[in-house]
Design an enzyme around this catalytic site. Structure first.
Site, PDB file in Angstrom:
ATOM      1  N   HIS A  20      56.308 -37.808 -10.554  1.00 12.11           N
ATOM      2  CA  HIS A  20      55.431 -38.886 -11.022  1.00 12.11           C
ATOM      3  C   HIS A  20      56.171 -39.883 -11.910  1.00 12.11           C
ATOM      4  O   HIS A  20      55.543 -40.775 -12.493  1.00 12.11           O
ATOM      5  CB  HIS A  20      54.228 -38.318 -11.783  1.00 12.11           C
TER       6      HIS A  20
ATOM      7  N   LYS B  56      55.107 -40.541  -3.439  1.00 12.11           N
ATOM      8  CA  LYS B  56      54.197 -41.132  -4.424  1.00 12.11           C
ATOM      9  C   LYS B  56      54.525 -42.621  -4.570  1.00 12.11           C
ATOM     10  O   LYS B  56      54.126 -43.402  -3.708  1.00 12.11           O
ATOM     11  CB  LYS B  56      54.261 -40.333  -5.711  1.00 12.11           C
TER      12      LYS B  56
ATOM     13  N   SER C 128      51.509 -33.867 -13.933  1.00 12.09           N
ATOM     14  CA  SER C 128      50.684 -34.600 -12.985  1.00 12.09           C
ATOM     15  C   SER C 128      49.194 -34.557 -13.303  1.00 12.09           C
ATOM     16  O   SER C 128      48.454 -35.410 -12.838  1.00 12.09           O
ATOM     17  CB  SER C 128      50.933 -34.083 -11.570  1.00 12.09           C
TER      18      SER C 128
HETATM   19  C1  LIG Z   1      53.387 -34.234  -6.015  1.00 15.45           C
HETATM   20  C2  LIG Z   1      54.394 -33.356  -6.643  1.00 15.45           C
HETATM   21  C3  LIG Z   1      55.285 -32.623  -5.874  1.00 15.45           C
HETATM   22  C4  LIG Z   1      55.183 -32.587  -4.383  1.00 15.45           C
HETATM   23  O1  LIG Z   1      55.702 -33.735  -3.792  1.00 15.45           O
HETATM   24  P1  LIG Z   1      55.431 -33.990  -2.230  1.00 15.45           P
HETATM   25  O2  LIG Z   1      56.486 -34.956  -1.859  1.00 15.45           O
HETATM   26  O3  LIG Z   1      54.055 -34.522  -2.109  1.00 15.45           O
HETATM   27  O4  LIG Z   1      55.589 -32.665  -1.559  1.00 15.45           O
HETATM   28  C5  LIG Z   1      56.247 -31.868  -6.515  1.00 15.45           C
HETATM   29  N1  LIG Z   1      56.328 -31.829  -7.855  1.00 15.45           N
HETATM   30  C6  LIG Z   1      55.477 -32.514  -8.642  1.00 15.45           C
HETATM   31  C7  LIG Z   1      55.611 -32.444 -10.117  1.00 15.45           C
HETATM   32  C8  LIG Z   1      54.480 -33.288  -8.050  1.00 15.45           C
HETATM   33  O5  LIG Z   1      53.627 -33.958  -8.833  1.00 15.45           O
END
Ligand SMILES: *Cc1c(COP(=O)(O)O)cnc(C)c1O
Length: 394
Positions: A210, A241, A182
């Protein structure tokens, strides 16, 4: 105030002094390519709204209709009275979308990791974890009590080395990696990681937060990107996301999913995803299945922005995805850069330690399908102006 909390004040002061204090800005508009932030209209370069679904009329409408029928709150954990037919519909639809046997939803991607890892390995076991894995993977690993062995970032030779050295000492083993990293926007070599995990009889888990809605055919994710259907035991996804809502999902082997219904602690001890969230996710899924238009536009925008940034002389690191880090080095420079961009009407946050290593501070630009070409050009112009004034580029 008593002295026992004095240390917090000192720590906060240190954060200010080192440029690592989180200055949190406030939005007073919906998500989209333009936002109202701290009273200013600015171009949005930092949310994870990859496909522009967070405020899509059909997604909003689906949430509204579901609330009229089911209300808002689930009022219970999934295992007591919190499982509605809507949850099961979303789980079935997600499994079909991703081409896996089964799926289970959680309140967030973070929770999905906290649920899954301790359900799969315990104190007597071992985890092989990429050194740049997301915080929620790290926390899930710690919660499990298993021995954690890190391997060098995206380095399959190093993974094989540690598997060879340690795998045989433990009954069960888990290999876990982010799909798309990320902060850097690079992609794990999942095809090779799969071969290594298979050779050493380790369960393979990938966190596709992502990659969901971004990679693969029509946004089906990293497993689809590599054509590894049926080979990855557990895929973590987020609905927060590209899906534009909030929630987490675990997809893959049906035994794992069934086990999580029995032993995934956030499933058993934290209330279910809310009605509008579930309904909105179903609408996002409809949009993804109907057309690849949004995913295609996301990639077009990504290619254009990256090429132009490189032409201007910026270092965008190793990214091959819409996540575009603009490498700046020290945290105070990154913070200054972000403030100056904001003054020029562009909202892009600086990211420093501990989210990224010391000395690797950056601005992270998040490209979205909701950006018009004009938006990207305005953003590029602001980057050029600020980059020159801070002597990052010539
Ligand atoms: C954003 C993210 C999460 C968390 O996801 P949420 O639904 O916002 O809790 C978990 N793992 C990775 C790799 C992320 O980038």
């Amino acid at each position: 105030m008593s002295d026992k909390l004095q240390w917090i004040e000192e720590e906060l002061k240190k954060l200010h002094e080192t440029g690592l204090y989180n200055n949190i800005r406030t939005l007073s508009s919906p998500q989209g390519s333009w936002l109202e932030v701290d009273g200013r209209r600015v171009l949005n370069f930092c949310s994870n709204n990859y496909l522009g679904l967070a405020n899509h009329p059909r997604v909003v409408q689906a949430a509204r209709e579901a609330m009229e029928r089911y209300g808002v709150g689930p009022a219970a954990v999934r295992s007591i009275a919190g499982t509605m037919d809507l949850h099961l519909e979303l789980e079935k639809r997600m499994a079909d979308f991703k081409g896996v046997e089964a799926a289970i939803t959680f309140q967030s991607g973070f929770n999905a990791n906290l649920a899954t890892i301790p359900a799969l390995v315990g104190k007597q076991d071992v985890i092989f974890s990429d050194e740049l894995n997301h915080a929620s993977i790290i926390d899930g690993c710690r919660l499990s009590g298993a021995r954690i062995i890190r391997f060098a970032h995206a380095d399959v030779d190093d993974l094989r080395r540690v598997l060879k050295e340690h795998r045989a000492d433990y009954p069960r083993a888990l290999v876990v990696t982010d799909g798309v990293f990320s902060m850097d926007g690079d992609i794990a070599p999942l095809d090779q990681i799969y071969e290594a995990a298979r050779e050493f009889n380790a369960v393979l888990m990938v966190d596709d937060a992502h990659g969901e809605g971004v990679l693969g055919r029509g946004g089906r994710g990293i497993v689809d990107h590599f054509g590894l259907h049926g080979k990855v035991d557990v895929e973590i996804g987020t609905l927060s996301k590209a899906f534009g809502v909030v929630g987490g999902v675990v997809a893959g082997n049906k035994l794992v999913v069934e086990w999580l219904r029995q032993r995934g602690r956030p499933f058993l001890f934290s209330s279910a995803m809310t009605v509008p969230d579930v309904a909105a996710c179903l609408a996002s899924l409809d949009l993804l299945e109907e057309s690849t238009e949004l995913v295609d536009r996301l990639w077009e925008n990504t290619r254009y922005f990256k090429e132009e940034m490189q032409r201007l002389g910026f270092d965008t690191g190793s990214s091959v995805t819409p996540i575009t880090p603009v490498m700046l080095g020290e945290a105070p420079l990154a913070q200054q850069f972000s403030r100056d961009l904001f003054e020029n009407g562009v909202f892009a946050m600086a990211i420093g330690y501990p989210t990224v290593p010391q000395g690797k501070a950056r601005i992270r630009v998040m490209i979205s399908a909701s950006h018009q070409k004009d938006d990207l050009d305005q953003g590029l112009e602001a980057f050029c102006k600020v980059g020159r004034s801070l002597k990052v580029i010539n």
